[in-house]
Design a protein around this motif. Structure first.
Motif, short mmCIF file in Angstrom:
data_model
loop_
_atom_site.label_atom_id
_atom_site.label_comp_id
_atom_site.label_asym_id
_atom_site.label_seq_id
_atom_site.Cartn_x
_atom_site.Cartn_y
_atom_site.Cartn_z
N GLY A 1 0.89 -1.24 0.30
CA GLY A 1 -0.42 0.59 -0.14
C GLY A 1 0.70 1.35 0.11
N THR A 2 0.25 2.57 0.92
CA THR A 2 1.23 3.47 0.85
C THR A 2 2.45 3.25 1.72
N VAL A 3 2.79 2.22 1.96
CA VAL A 3 3.87 2.58 3.05
C VAL A 3 5.11 1.73 2.29
N SER A 4 4.34 1.66 1.08
CA SER A 4 5.58 1.22 -0.02
C SER A 4 7.18 1.51 0.04
N HIS A 5 6.69 2.65 -0.27
CA HIS A 5 8.21 3.41 -0.11
C HIS A 5 9.37 3.70 0.87
#
Length: 388
Positions: free
Chosen positions: A132-136
């Motif tokens: 999700g949005t924490v992949s980076h």
């Protein structure tokens, strides 16, 4: 004598370009080039150049001026903690609260892994995919792991061996990176957990250490490196393909050799970025460096850490309003660009607030804390001189 590193012009602007590439990869889904990979590798190059360069100069201080290793370690980790931890952990705590309440409750965000900077391990080996949005966060984990190891290696090994250590790491990481491709590893594993990410940090460090030894008297020096890098990679790929051809049947040999080509391209691309970076730091009077020093671009580089942290949490639906655009007669082809621009502006605003309210204020503690540590643990020569 240990040389004091002056400000290198263009690095903030280069950070800005790097974070824009990452943003375009995540929000605009640029497929023509792997913009995200290039952006992250530029970050790694800059970090390696600055951090390994600093540790190399610190080791020279130990050898030449009797500086205390303990003091240098304390100062190093204090600086890293002030720069990385406050906004990162505040974001994670807030994310933990909202995730438990409503935000992406159906997605395993692996928050415990992010708290201990093992995001890259979790993405590549545990979760086997992008969370999700924490992949980076994987790239932040890779840098933090590097920060935990590098000072103990470089401050306890003679400075004359640092360049060889960087070269050895780059060579070993290249072999490991190609081995991942050859064994058919999944893309998230290769992207997030490949040792080649650490090689990019080592490459930046090698450029910092060898900077004074490298002559860039002609305009073609970086071009020679660029061509040489790709020639070396092509030669390695052909040699590897010949070895595979001798050991396997023709069909399997062709398949294995083809599997290596993306890895060889990665290494060639990385070395090419190194050549560009070397040209930038050695040609400080160039028009390109002057363009990177333009104030808006340099400021985006200054706040790039916050931008990187927050950009993926900006809703992808922000600015997507076909009905409104139709009433305003906005052309269909322009509507996606308007949405991306609005998302970019919001990410910049969040990063600006983070810098002004938190990050900048926390970093003001760095100098007094460094002074206190150095007074507590003075250089051996200074300590001896102060004794009666």
């Amino acid at each position: 004598m240990a040389r004091v590193q002056g400000r290198v012009k263009g690095l903030d602007g280069l950070r800005a370009l790097a974070v824009v590439l990452v943003f375009l990869s995540h929000k605009a889904h640029v497929d023509a080039i792997d913009a995200g990979k290039i952006g992250v590798w530029l970050f790694f190059l800059i970090s390696g150049y600055l951090i390994i360069g600093e540790l190399h100069r610190n080791r020279l201080q130990i050898e030449q001026n009797g500086a205390r290793t303990a003091a240098l370690l304390y100062v190093f980790f204090m600086k890293r903690a002030l720069r990385i931890f406050p906004v990162y952990y505040l974001l994670l705590i807030a994310l933990t609260i909202v995730h438990a309440s409503f935000y992406q409750r159906d997605v395993d965000l692996g928050l415990a892994w992010h708290f201990v900077f093992l995001s890259n391990f979790w993405v590549g080996l545990v979760h086997d995919g992008w969370p999700g949005t924490v992949s980076h966060f994987w790239s932040l984990a890779a840098e933090q792991q590097f920060y935990l190891v590098a000072p103990f290696v470089l401050l306890f090994v003679r400075a004359s061996r640092h360049l060889r250590l960087c070269a050895a790491l780059i060579a070993a990481a290249a072999c490991a990176h190609l081995a991942l491709y050859e064994t058919g590893a999944i893309a998230p594993l290769i992207y997030a957990f490949s040792p080649w990410n650490f090689a990019m940090l080592a490459l930046g460090g090698a450029l910092a250490i060898a900077g004074d030894r490298v002559s860039l008297r002609t305009r073609w020096s970086s071009a020679v490196w660029f061509v040489g890098a790709w020639a070396a990679i092509a030669g390695f790929a052909l040699a590897r393909a010949d070895c595979i051809d001798c050991a396997q049947t023709p069909a399997s040999a062709t398949q294995s050799a083809g599997a290596l080509l993306p890895g060889c391209f990665d290494i060639g691309l990385a070395l090419s970025l190194g050549a560009l970076f070397l040209w930038l730091v050695r040609r400080q009077d160039s028009a390109f460096v002057a363009a990177l020093e333009v104030r808006p671009l340099a400021y985006l580089g200054t706040i790039s850490y916050g931008f990187y942290l927050f950009h993926n949490f900006v809703p992808s639906r922000l600015g997507v309003a076909p009905g409104l655009y139709a009433r305003l007669d906005v052309p269909d082809v322009a509507q996606p660009f308007v949405a991306i621009l609005l998302q970019f502006i919001l990410a910049v605003l969040l990063a600006h607030l983070s810098w002004q309210v938190l990050e900048k204020r926390v970093l003001e503690w760095k100098r007094p804390l460094e002074t206190a540590i150095r007074n507590r643990l003075p250089a051996r020569a200074a300590a001896a001189a102060s004794q009666p």
